[in-house]
Scaffold this motif. Structure first.
Motif, PDB file in Angstrom:
ATOM      1  N   HIS A 261       0.815  -1.213   0.000  1.00  0.00           N
ATOM      2  CA  HIS A 261       0.000   0.000   0.000  1.00  0.00           C
ATOM      3  C   HIS A 261       0.850   1.264   0.000  1.00  0.00           C
TER       4      HIS A 261
ATOM      5  N   ASP B 135      -7.339   0.277  11.325  1.00  0.00           N
ATOM      6  CA  ASP B 135      -6.698   0.077  10.019  1.00  0.00           C
ATOM      7  C   ASP B 135      -7.194  -1.206   9.362  1.00  0.00           C
TER       8      ASP B 135
ATOM      9  N   TYR C  55      -7.766  -1.466   5.175  1.00  0.00           N
ATOM     10  CA  TYR C  55      -6.967  -2.377   4.369  1.00  0.00           C
ATOM     11  C   TYR C  55      -7.652  -3.717   4.108  1.00  0.00           C
TER      12      TYR C  55
ATOM     13  N   ILE D 150      -1.710  -5.522  -0.446  1.00  0.00           N
ATOM     14  CA  ILE D 150      -2.515  -4.748   0.497  1.00  0.00           C
ATOM     15  C   ILE D 150      -3.028  -3.499  -0.206  1.00  0.00           C
TER      16      ILE D 150
ATOM     17  N   ARG E 274      -6.589  -0.473  -0.546  1.00  0.00           N
ATOM     18  CA  ARG E 274      -7.704   0.185   0.120  1.00  0.00           C
ATOM     19  C   ARG E 274      -8.937  -0.718   0.065  1.00  0.00           C
ATOM     20  N   LYS E 275      -9.555  -0.884   1.202  1.00  0.00           N
ATOM     21  CA  LYS E 275     -10.645  -1.837   1.330  1.00  0.00           C
ATOM     22  C   LYS E 275     -11.845  -1.489   0.461  1.00  0.00           C
TER      23      LYS E 275
END
Length: 365
Positions: A47, A163, A168, A176, A178-179
Motif C-alpha cells: 500500500h 486500520d 486495508y 494490500i 484500500r478496502k
C-alpha cells in the motif's frame, strides 16, 4: 492568444528543464533534497512505503528531525551499518516504532544500539502499517532480502484495529489495498501513482510545492500546538475513536471493531506460524494508548490489552508489558505529558526510554 501560447511554452520548458536536472543528478544528492513526504511512496504490494537511501528532514508541527534510511528502506541512525556476522533483532510496527516526531538519537532502537553490541537492531516499521502489512513486510525482508533475524519484536497498536477494520484488505494477488476500492480500481490507481511517485522524487517543482504547502499535522493538532502550555484536556485534540476503542463501549459495538479484531488475530497467527517455520522468535510488546492514559481508565481492562494478552497466552508468545511504566503517576495528564509528544499520541524521548529499558531487560534474561 499569443500570450497564452507563450505562457504554456514557458511552463513546458520549465518542466522539461526541471526533469532533465533530476535525471542528471545522482541519487546520492537527489535523495537529500526535499522532505520525507517526497519519498513516502505508493506501493503496489504494501500500500505505501518509504524510499531507500534517503537523508531528509521530516516535520511534525513545530518539530523537525532527520530521517535516514538504508538500502532496504529501514529508518536508521546516520552511518549505521548492518554487521552480517551478528544476528538481527527486527522491530515491526507502525509510526510508534518508525519514530514519528522523534530524532533517531532519542529513538528506543538507538538506545538499544548504544547499550548492546551483540545484535543488529533493525527498524522495519512505517507510518500507518498494521498486521496485514507487518506479515507481508516480514516475508519480504526474510524471503526476498534474506535478512537473518534472531527475533522479531512486534508492536500491535490500538489504531491497528481501525486500520484492519476500515482501511486495508488483500486483493486477488495478495497485495494490500484500500478496502473500499475494487481490485480493478486499485490497479488503475496504482498505475497513476507510478507517475506521481516519479514526480514526487524527481521534480524540484513538486518538492518545493510540498515543502511550502503540505500540512505537517491536522488542524486540530495545530490548534493544540499553539496552546499546548495551557491545555489541560489533550484528549479532544487526539483521534479519540482511533485510539479509544479499548475502553469506550460505544466504539466497541461498531462493526469495524469486530472485523478489525478478527483480522488482527488472523494475521498475528499467520506471522507466528511463518516465523516458527523460519526458526525465528516472536515477542509481543504492549503499551497503552495515550487516550487510555489521559482518560485514566483501568488499563488492564482495555479490550486491546485483553485481546493481545489472551492471544500471547494461547500461543505461548513472550509478552513485554510496559503498562505500569507508562502509568506511574496518579494523574493521567502527568503520565501523558512525561511520556508523549504534546498534542500527539506518539512517545517522546522518555516514552522511548521505557520501551528500550524493557527490551534490554528481555535481552539479558
Amino acid at each position: 492568444m499569443k500570450f497564452i501560447k507563450t505562457f504554456i511554452s514557458i511552463i513546458c520548458l520549465v518542466l522539461i528543464f526541471d526533469l532533465i536536472i533530476n535525471l542528471v543528478l545522482p541519487n546520492s544528492i537527489k535523495k537529500k533534497i526535499g522532505t520525507t513526504k517526497n519519498y513516502s511512496l505508493k506501493s503496489e504490494r504494501f500500500h505505501h512505503e518509504i524510499s531507500n537511501n534517503i537523508d531528509l528532514p521530516e516535520l511534525w508541527g513545530e518539530i523537525k528531525y532527520q530521517v535516514v534510511t538504508n538500502k532496504y528502506g529501514m529508518r536508521i541512525g546516520k552511518n549505521y551499518r548492518i554487521d552480517k556476522n551478528k544476528p538481527s533483532m527486527g522491530f515491526m510496527g507502525d509510526s510508534f516504532v518508525y519514530g514519528s516526531g522523534i530524532n533517531y538519537n532519542d529513538h528506543f532502537i538507538q538506545n538499544l544500539i548504544d547499550n548492546d553490541e551483540n545484535y543488529n537492531f533493525l527498524n522495519l516499521a512505517y507510518v500507518s502499517y498494521s498486521p496485514s502489512i507487518y506479515y507481508k513486510k516480514l516475508k519480504y525482508f526474510i524471503d526476498e532480502k534474506k535478512i537473518n533475524f534472531h527475533t522479531i519484536y512486534l508492536f500491535v497498536d490500538t489504531s491497528d484495529i481501525q486500520d484492519e477494520g476500515i482501511f486495508y484488505r488483500e486483493d486477488k494477488n495478495g497485495n494490500i489495498v484500500r478496502k473500499w476500492n475494487s481490485d480493478e480500481k486499485n490497479e488503475s490507481k496504482n498505475f497513476k501513482y507510478k507517475f506521481k511517485n516519479y514526480f514526487k522524487q524527481n521534480s524540484f517543482i513538486f518538492k518545493f510545492f510540498e515543502i511550502f504547502n503540505a500540512s505537517t499535522v491536522q488542524d486540530r493538532a495545530l490548534n493544540c500546538i499553539k496552546n499546548k502550555n495551557s491545555i489541560s484536556n489533550f484528549s479532544k485534540y487526539l483521534d479519540y475513536e482511533r485510539f479509544g476503542y479499548g475502553f469506550d463501549k460505544k466504539i466497541q459495538v461498531e462493526p469495524w471493531v469486530h472485523e478489525g479484531k478478527k483480522k488482527v488475530l488472523f494475521y498475528l497467527s499467520k506471522i507466528n506460524r511463518y516465523l516458527i517455520s523460519k526458526n525465528i522468535n516472536l515477542v509481543l510488546v504492549y503499551y497503552p494508548s495515550a487516550i487510555e492514559i489521559l482518560e485514566e481508565t483501568n488499563l488492564y481492562e482495555s479490550e486491546h490489552y485483553k485481546l493481545l494478552k489472551a492471544w500471547s497466552n494461547e500461543y505461548k508468545i513472550k509478552f513485554i508489558d510496559t503498562t505500569n511504566e507508562f502509568n506511574l503517576f496518579s494523574s493521567g495528564l502527568d503520565n501523558y505529558k512525561i511520556n508523549h509528544i504534546l498534542c500527539d499520541a506518539h512517545w517522546n524521548q522518555n516514552g522511548h526510554k521505557i520501551i528500550a529499558k524493557n527490551i534490554l531487560k528481555s535481552l539479558n534474561m
